[in-house]
Design a protein around this motif. Structure first.
Motif, PDB file in Angstrom:
ATOM      1  N   ILE A 174       0.848  -1.185   0.000  1.00 49.94           N
ATOM      2  CA  ILE A 174       0.000   0.000   0.000  1.00 49.94           C
ATOM      3  C   ILE A 174       0.883   1.235   0.000  1.00 49.94           C
ATOM      4  CG2 ILE A 174      -1.726   1.294   1.292  1.00 49.94           C
ATOM      5  CD1 ILE A 174      -2.673  -1.388   2.410  1.00 49.94           C
ATOM      6  N   ASN A 175       0.724   2.077  -0.995  1.00 50.50           N
ATOM      7  CA  ASN A 175       1.449   3.345  -1.074  1.00 50.50           C
ATOM      8  C   ASN A 175       0.493   4.462  -0.684  1.00 50.50           C
ATOM      9  OD1 ASN A 175       3.153   5.411  -1.536  1.00 50.50           O
ATOM     10  ND2 ASN A 175       3.338   5.114  -3.742  1.00 50.50           N
ATOM     11  N   SER A 176       0.743   5.102   0.447  1.00 45.84           N
ATOM     12  CA  SER A 176      -0.187   6.093   0.957  1.00 45.84           C
ATOM     13  C   SER A 176      -0.121   7.407   0.217  1.00 45.84           C
ATOM     14  CB  SER A 176       0.106   6.349   2.439  1.00 45.84           C
ATOM     15  OG  SER A 176       1.427   6.836   2.591  1.00 45.84           O
ATOM     16  N   HIS A 177       0.887   7.601  -0.644  1.00 47.26           N
ATOM     17  CA  HIS A 177       1.042   8.882  -1.319  1.00 47.26           C
ATOM     18  C   HIS A 177       0.696   8.816  -2.800  1.00 47.26           C
ATOM     19  CE1 HIS A 177       2.935  10.291   2.322  1.00 47.26           C
ATOM     20  NE2 HIS A 177       3.723   9.249   2.289  1.00 47.26           N
ATOM     21  N   SER A 178       0.074   7.757  -3.261  1.00 46.62           N
ATOM     22  CA  SER A 178      -0.229   7.610  -4.684  1.00 46.62           C
ATOM     23  C   SER A 178      -1.653   8.069  -4.979  1.00 46.62           C
ATOM     24  CB  SER A 178      -0.046   6.159  -5.126  1.00 46.62           C
ATOM     25  OG  SER A 178      -0.958   5.330  -4.416  1.00 46.62           O
ATOM     26  N   ASN A 179      -1.959   9.324  -4.656  1.00 46.36           N
ATOM     27  CA  ASN A 179      -3.276   9.887  -4.937  1.00 46.36           C
ATOM     28  C   ASN A 179      -3.097  10.989  -5.978  1.00 46.36           C
ATOM     29  OD1 ASN A 179      -5.959  10.385  -4.879  1.00 46.36           O
ATOM     30  ND2 ASN A 179      -5.927  11.582  -2.996  1.00 46.36           N
ATOM     31  N   ARG A 180      -3.042  10.609  -7.234  1.00 47.28           N
ATOM     32  CA  ARG A 180      -2.805  11.576  -8.301  1.00 47.28           C
ATOM     33  C   ARG A 180      -4.123  11.991  -8.946  1.00 47.28           C
ATOM     34  NH1 ARG A 180      -1.038   6.582 -10.173  1.00 47.28           N
ATOM     35  NH2 ARG A 180      -2.163   5.776 -11.983  1.00 47.28           N
ATOM     36  N   ALA A 181      -4.079  13.121  -9.622  1.00 50.80           N
ATOM     37  CA  ALA A 181      -5.277  13.649 -10.285  1.00 50.80           C
ATOM     38  C   ALA A 181      -5.564  12.868 -11.567  1.00 50.80           C
ATOM     39  CB  ALA A 181      -5.092  15.123 -10.600  1.00 50.80           C
ATOM     40  N   LEU A 182      -6.843  12.568 -11.793  1.00 48.85           N
ATOM     41  CA  LEU A 182      -7.229  11.821 -12.986  1.00 48.85           C
ATOM     42  C   LEU A 182      -7.396  12.732 -14.198  1.00 48.85           C
ATOM     43  CD1 LEU A 182      -9.803   9.297 -11.485  1.00 48.85           C
ATOM     44  CD2 LEU A 182      -7.413   8.892 -12.058  1.00 48.85           C
ATOM     45  N   ASN A 183      -7.848  13.959 -14.001  1.00 49.99           N
ATOM     46  CA  ASN A 183      -8.032  14.892 -15.112  1.00 49.99           C
ATOM     47  C   ASN A 183      -7.787  16.310 -14.602  1.00 49.99           C
ATOM     48  OD1 ASN A 183     -10.256  15.302 -13.547  1.00 49.99           O
ATOM     49  ND2 ASN A 183     -11.708  14.378 -14.966  1.00 49.99           N
ATOM     50  N   ASN A 201      -9.983  18.585 -14.082  1.00 45.83           N
ATOM     51  CA  ASN A 201     -11.099  19.132 -13.323  1.00 45.83           C
ATOM     52  C   ASN A 201     -10.913  19.019 -11.816  1.00 45.83           C
ATOM     53  OD1 ASN A 201     -12.348  19.660 -15.752  1.00 45.83           O
ATOM     54  ND2 ASN A 201     -13.450  17.711 -15.782  1.00 45.83           N
ATOM     55  N   GLY A 202      -9.778  18.504 -11.361  1.00 47.73           N
ATOM     56  CA  GLY A 202      -9.545  18.354  -9.934  1.00 47.73           C
ATOM     57  C   GLY A 202     -10.048  17.056  -9.350  1.00 47.73           C
ATOM     58  N   LEU A 203     -10.470  16.111 -10.171  1.00 43.83           N
ATOM     59  CA  LEU A 203     -10.948  14.815  -9.692  1.00 43.83           C
ATOM     60  C   LEU A 203      -9.753  13.952  -9.332  1.00 43.83           C
ATOM     61  CD1 LEU A 203     -13.436  13.024  -9.244  1.00 43.83           C
ATOM     62  CD2 LEU A 203     -13.118  12.143 -11.556  1.00 43.83           C
ATOM     63  N   MET A 204      -9.699  13.502  -8.068  1.00 46.10           N
ATOM     64  CA  MET A 204      -8.583  12.708  -7.583  1.00 46.10           C
ATOM     65  C   MET A 204      -8.906  11.233  -7.684  1.00 46.10           C
ATOM     66  SD  MET A 204      -6.575  15.144  -6.850  1.00 46.10           S
ATOM     67  CE  MET A 204      -5.232  14.310  -6.019  1.00 46.10           C
ATOM     68  N   ARG A 205      -7.848  10.438  -7.632  1.00 44.82           N
ATOM     69  CA  ARG A 205      -8.009   8.995  -7.783  1.00 44.82           C
ATOM     70  C   ARG A 205      -8.754   8.402  -6.593  1.00 44.82           C
ATOM     71  NH1 ARG A 205      -3.018   4.654  -8.029  1.00 44.82           N
ATOM     72  NH2 ARG A 205      -4.248   2.783  -8.475  1.00 44.82           N
ATOM     73  N   PHE A 206      -8.360   8.840  -5.363  1.00 44.68           N
ATOM     74  CA  PHE A 206      -9.000   8.343  -4.147  1.00 44.68           C
ATOM     75  C   PHE A 206      -9.686   9.508  -3.438  1.00 44.68           C
ATOM     76  CE2 PHE A 206      -5.273   5.500  -4.686  1.00 44.68           C
ATOM     77  CZ  PHE A 206      -5.965   4.314  -4.912  1.00 44.68           C
ATOM     78  N   SER A 207     -10.752   9.197  -2.728  1.00 45.30           N
ATOM     79  CA  SER A 207     -11.462  10.210  -1.961  1.00 45.30           C
ATOM     80  C   SER A 207     -10.723  10.499  -0.669  1.00 45.30           C
ATOM     81  CB  SER A 207     -12.883   9.728  -1.662  1.00 45.30           C
ATOM     82  OG  SER A 207     -12.847   8.572  -0.835  1.00 45.30           O
ATOM     83  N   ARG A 208     -11.211  11.500   0.069  1.00 52.70           N
ATOM     84  CA  ARG A 208     -10.565  11.865   1.329  1.00 52.70           C
ATOM     85  C   ARG A 208     -10.660  10.732   2.355  1.00 52.70           C
ATOM     86  NH1 ARG A 208     -12.535  17.147   4.541  1.00 52.70           N
ATOM     87  NH2 ARG A 208     -11.131  18.243   3.114  1.00 52.70           N
ATOM     88  N   GLY A 209     -11.833  10.094   2.456  1.00 56.83           N
ATOM     89  CA  GLY A 209     -11.988   8.981   3.387  1.00 56.83           C
ATOM     90  C   GLY A 209     -11.120   7.784   3.017  1.00 56.83           C
ATOM     91  N   ARG A 210     -10.982   7.537   1.709  1.00 60.45           N
ATOM     92  CA  ARG A 210     -10.152   6.425   1.266  1.00 60.45           C
ATOM     93  C   ARG A 210      -8.680   6.670   1.588  1.00 60.45           C
ATOM     94  NH1 ARG A 210     -10.084   1.120   0.800  1.00 60.45           N
ATOM     95  NH2 ARG A 210      -8.701   0.398  -0.871  1.00 60.45           N
ATOM     96  N   MET A 211      -8.218   7.905   1.404  1.00 57.56           N
ATOM     97  CA  MET A 211      -6.827   8.228   1.722  1.00 57.56           C
ATOM     98  C   MET A 211      -6.570   8.139   3.221  1.00 57.56           C
ATOM     99  SD  MET A 211      -4.993   8.619  -0.891  1.00 57.56           S
ATOM    100  CE  MET A 211      -3.582   9.298  -0.056  1.00 57.56           C
ATOM    101  N   PHE A 212      -7.551   8.531   4.028  1.00 58.55           N
ATOM    102  CA  PHE A 212      -7.423   8.397   5.479  1.00 58.55           C
ATOM    103  C   PHE A 212      -7.251   6.930   5.874  1.00 58.55           C
ATOM    104  CE2 PHE A 212      -9.209   7.953   9.725  1.00 58.55           C
ATOM    105  CZ  PHE A 212      -8.526   8.953  10.412  1.00 58.55           C
TER     106      PHE A 212
END
Length: 316
Positions: free
Chosen positions: A58-67, A69-80
């Motif tokens: 599990i890489n906790s820092h792999s939350n990159r933007a998909l496009n 428009n500011g849409l991220m790969r994981f949500s805030r709860g998922r990153m938590f």
């Protein structure tokens, strides 16, 4: 689809008609995509990293933007949740290292203390007593209190006397200030020393304007730009204990209260001598100043406001 067409024959001859047909066929093309596994040898395939047990890393820092428009790969709860899993795995790794080397302690490690057994064997004399017996390692108390006393909780608060004292930069020792409250309000005085209680030790000097050695709160003074050099004045013996008031002895209550008069507190000889010493040092500093004549008149005068004078536009 067919369309008939006729050709006209010139007059005088036989008429002939011919029919021609044209056919239109629509063709559709379909594209098929092959999976990444069936691509050529030059294509690169990224594989997920796994641990020795086969679990995905599990890489906790792999939350990159998909496009854009500011849409991220994981949500805030998922990153938590992912960060929590990362910290748990890190803690488990530290515990595994700790079991290998018990002499070292890592941050957040939990080491279970070895508890002493509740019972221990004790040899007993006599042939018929069984030679040994189990007894408690820690004996129970013989007496118990009849009532519980209230527990004293320690409050981790600093007393007011232990708080750090901070002074304004405009009221440094040697600065001429204007007193705005108290018996000598409106008069000018010189700051002699910063006391440990957070008060300022000021004096007029007393010979010029009648302001004696007094302790003043810094919120009741206005700092000015006029300063004196008081490096030669010795005030090491002047502290808060020096100005502590001496309580008078209680009088007899049977005596008539109307006959008794309020006695004024007399200054001690030590206080008078300290006033003379400080005044002489400040007067010598005034005399050494280039504008000593104007400075003496400035200290003798009072601070006043006239009609049309705006206090917030004054420069002290």
């Amino acid at each position: 689809m067919s369309t008939p067409s006729a050709k006209a024959v010139p007059t005088g001859g036989k008429a002939k008609t011919t029919t021609t047909t044209t056919t239109v066929v629509k063709t559709t093309t379909t594209k098929t995509t092959q999976p990444a596994s069936k691509l050529g040898a030059g294509a690169k395939v990224t594989k997920a990293r796994t641990t020795a047990s086969g679990k995905k890393v599990i890489n906790s820092h792999s939350n990159r933007a998909l496009n854009n428009n500011g849409l991220m790969r994981f949500s805030r709860g998922r990153m938590f949740h992912r960060r929590a899993l990362y910290r748990i795995n890190k803690w488990k790794g530290d515990q595994a290292k700790l079991q290998g080397d018990k002499t070292k302690k890592t941050a957040g490690s939990i080491q279970k203390k070895k508890r002493s057994p509740a019972l221990k064997k004790k040899p007993v004399g006599g042939d018929r007593n069984g030679k040994e017996r189990f007894v408690r390692t820690k004996r129970l108390p013989r007496f118990y209190p009849t009532e519980e006393r209230p527990k004293k909780f320690s409050v981790k608060r600093k007393r007011f006397g232990d708080h750090p004292r901070r002074f304004r930069s405009t009221v440094a020792p040697g600065t001429v200030v204007i007193l705005v409250a108290g018996k000598h309000a409106g008069k000018r005085a010189v700051v002699v020393k910063h006391l440990s209680s957070g008060l300022l030790l000021v004096t007029g000097p007393h010979k010029l304007n009648g302001v004696p050695l007094r302790r003043v709160n810094q919120i009741y003074v206005i700092g000015t730009s006029t300063k004196l050099d008081l490096s030669s004045v010795k005030v090491d013996n002047l502290d808060d204990k020096f100005f502590k008031r001496v309580r008078q002895a209680k009088k007899n209550a049977e005596k008539d209260i109307f006959d008794s008069k309020k006695e004024k507190t007399q200054l001690s000889d030590e206080r008078r001598q300290a006033q003379r010493t400080v005044d002489s040092g400040i007067l010598s500093a005034i005399k050494a100043n280039a504008d000593s004549r104007i400075l003496r008149k400035y200290l003798k005068s009072r601070f006043q406001l006239w009609n049309g004078v705006l206090p917030h536009k004054l420069r002290f």
